[in-house]
Design a protein around this motif. Structure first.
Motif, PDB file in Angstrom:
ATOM      1  N   UNK A  37       6.070   1.870   0.173  1.00 22.22           N
ATOM      2  CA  UNK A  37       4.963   2.325   1.019  1.00 22.22           C
ATOM      3  C   UNK A  37       5.059   3.826   1.285  1.00 22.22           C
ATOM      4  N   UNK A  38       5.456   4.586   0.257  1.00 20.31           N
ATOM      5  CA  UNK A  38       5.599   6.037   0.393  1.00 20.31           C
ATOM      6  C   UNK A  38       4.282   6.741   0.088  1.00 20.31           C
ATOM      7  N   UNK A  39       4.084   7.878   0.706  1.00 21.76           N
ATOM      8  CA  UNK A  39       2.909   8.700   0.459  1.00 21.76           C
ATOM      9  C   UNK A  39       3.263   9.808  -0.534  1.00 21.76           C
ATOM     10  N   UNK A  40       2.472   9.917  -1.592  1.00 24.59           N
ATOM     11  CA  UNK A  40       2.661  10.960  -2.589  1.00 24.59           C
ATOM     12  C   UNK A  40       1.513  11.960  -2.492  1.00 24.59           C
ATOM     13  N   UNK A  41       1.767  13.228  -2.850  1.00 26.46           N
ATOM     14  CA  UNK A  41       0.708  14.242  -2.755  1.00 26.46           C
ATOM     15  C   UNK A  41      -0.372  14.013  -3.803  1.00 26.46           C
ATOM     16  N   UNK A  42      -1.634  14.108  -3.403  1.00 28.03           N
ATOM     17  CA  UNK A  42      -2.745  13.913  -4.335  1.00 28.03           C
ATOM     18  C   UNK A  42      -2.993  15.195  -5.126  1.00 28.03           C
ATOM     19  N   UNK A  43      -3.240  15.024  -6.419  1.00 24.18           N
ATOM     20  CA  UNK A  43      -3.567  16.175  -7.253  1.00 24.18           C
ATOM     21  C   UNK A  43      -4.949  16.705  -6.894  1.00 24.18           C
ATOM     22  N   UNK A  44      -5.072  18.015  -6.897  1.00 22.78           N
ATOM     23  CA  UNK A  44      -6.358  18.653  -6.622  1.00 22.78           C
ATOM     24  C   UNK A  44      -6.997  19.205  -7.891  1.00 22.78           C
ATOM     25  N   UNK A  69       0.840  -1.193   0.000  1.00 25.17           N
ATOM     26  CA  UNK A  69       0.000   0.000   0.000  1.00 25.17           C
ATOM     27  C   UNK A  69       0.878   1.246   0.000  1.00 25.17           C
ATOM     28  N   UNK A  70       0.871   1.983  -1.088  1.00 24.09           N
ATOM     29  CA  UNK A  70       1.708   3.173  -1.222  1.00 24.09           C
ATOM     30  C   UNK A  70       2.544   3.092  -2.483  1.00 24.09           C
ATOM     31  N   UNK A  71       3.482   3.997  -2.587  1.00 23.79           N
ATOM     32  CA  UNK A  71       4.312   4.091  -3.795  1.00 23.79           C
ATOM     33  C   UNK A  71       5.728   3.596  -3.533  1.00 23.79           C
ATOM     34  N   UNK A  72       6.320   3.041  -4.561  1.00 24.50           N
ATOM     35  CA  UNK A  72       7.746   2.733  -4.568  1.00 24.50           C
ATOM     36  C   UNK A  72       8.466   3.885  -5.262  1.00 24.50           C
ATOM     37  N   UNK A  73       9.545   4.358  -4.670  1.00 26.93           N
ATOM     38  CA  UNK A  73      10.319   5.438  -5.273  1.00 26.93           C
ATOM     39  C   UNK A  73      11.700   4.911  -5.659  1.00 26.93           C
ATOM     40  N   UNK A  74      12.035   5.082  -6.938  1.00 28.56           N
ATOM     41  CA  UNK A  74      13.336   4.676  -7.457  1.00 28.56           C
ATOM     42  C   UNK A  74      14.249   5.889  -7.506  1.00 28.56           C
ATOM     43  N   UNK A  75      15.452   5.720  -6.981  1.00 27.72           N
ATOM     44  CA  UNK A  75      16.415   6.818  -6.913  1.00 27.72           C
ATOM     45  C   UNK A  75      17.769   6.304  -7.383  1.00 27.72           C
ATOM     46  N   UNK A  76      18.259   6.857  -8.483  1.00 25.45           N
ATOM     47  CA  UNK A  76      19.547   6.448  -9.050  1.00 25.45           C
ATOM     48  C   UNK A  76      19.604   4.945  -9.286  1.00 25.45           C
TER      49      UNK A  76
END
Length: 275
Positions: free
Chosen positions: A185-192, A171-178
């Motif tokens: 399980x990261x939280x990303x900002x929801x578009x409004x 539940x959440x996002x995976x963030x790839x870095x380099x």
């Protein structure tokens, strides 16, 4: 003669002082680049510009207001920029503040693209919901800190396992870095944005939201339909075929990487020629 030596030393010290200040400012910009602090800095610049213009045109009331904002704004800056200041101090303590980040080469990027495409194809066929965000120029440390740190080598198997339903990290996002899996399980900002289709769920809104505040590329696999989508620069590309998805991802990551490498090569060549 001693007086002349003192004057020369004073000039040299002034030059070194200016160069050090510019270097520290440059590193601080790298720390906050891609975070919400960039927008806040733009706001501060606007306030300073209004202050100068109000003084120039003799707008006393507006000038007084801007003076109060600037006078008491220092404390507000410390509070607002607290995450960025903390990150800068952490990097300074780890000795990373003065290191230069390197861009991944094309081979690593191609492996990353293949791993993402393979995992996306597997999950789309089985309607396993997924949200994968790829960091580029702008930093995503604010969002990485909201998840579970992994710092693992990227592979399709790892990405698939993370998003298997009813697992701790799905539940959440995976963030790839380099080309590494930085966190899950990261939280990303929801578009409004009011223009988003009502049929799109939280994953698509989160993908659009993070693309509006960073230059990241975010991959979405719909749990309901198994459709593959991609967001970048506030744009949503829906219902992509696997080939179309790989083509779009390659165009963004590989071409962008070649442009950065070409720019770096020109900079190094100029530096050597000037030396």
């Amino acid at each position: 003669m001693p007086f002349e030596d003192f004057t020369l030393w004073k000039y040299l010290a002034t030059i070194v002082d200016i160069l050090l200040v510019w270097f520290v400012i440059y590193k601080l910009i790298n720390v906050i680049r891609g975070t919400k602090a960039v927008q806040l800095l733009k706001g501060i610049f606007v306030i300073l510009l209004i202050r100068v213009l109000s003084e120039f045109f003799g707008l006393q009331t507006l000038s007084w207001m801007m003076h109060q904002v600037i006078t008491y704004g220092f404390l507000a800056i410390i509070i607002i920029f607290q995450p960025e200041l903390r990150r800068a101090l952490e990097q300074l303590g780890r000795g990373k503040f003065f290191t230069r980040s390197s861009s991944p080469d094309d081979d690593d990027q191609e492996k990353t693209i293949e791993a993402i495409a393979k995992a996306t194809d597997y999950m789309a066929k089985r309607r396993i919901g997924a949200l994968i965000s790829i960091e580029r120029e702008t930093g995503m440390s604010d969002y990485i800190e909201t998840g579970i740190s992994l710092n693992a080598n990227i592979s399709s198997e790892l990405l698939i396992n993370i998003f298997i339903p009813n697992t701790p990290l799905h539940d959440g996002a995976v963030i790839l870095q380099k080309n590494n899996v930085a966190a899950a399980a990261c939280y990303l900002p929801l578009s409004e944005s009011p223009f988003i289709s009502k049929e799109l769920g939280t994953r698509h809104r989160a993908a659009l939201g993070v693309s509006e505040v960073t230059d990241s590329i975010t991959v979405i696999v719909s749990e309901e339909t198994g459709n593959i989508s991609l967001t970048k620069n506030g744009e949503l590309h829906r219902n992509l075929t696997l080939d179309g998805f790989k083509e779009l991802l390659s165009a963004e990551l590989l071409i962008n990487n070649k442009v950065k490498q070409a720019s770096s090569t020109r900079w190094n060549w100029r530096g050597k020629s000037n030396g």
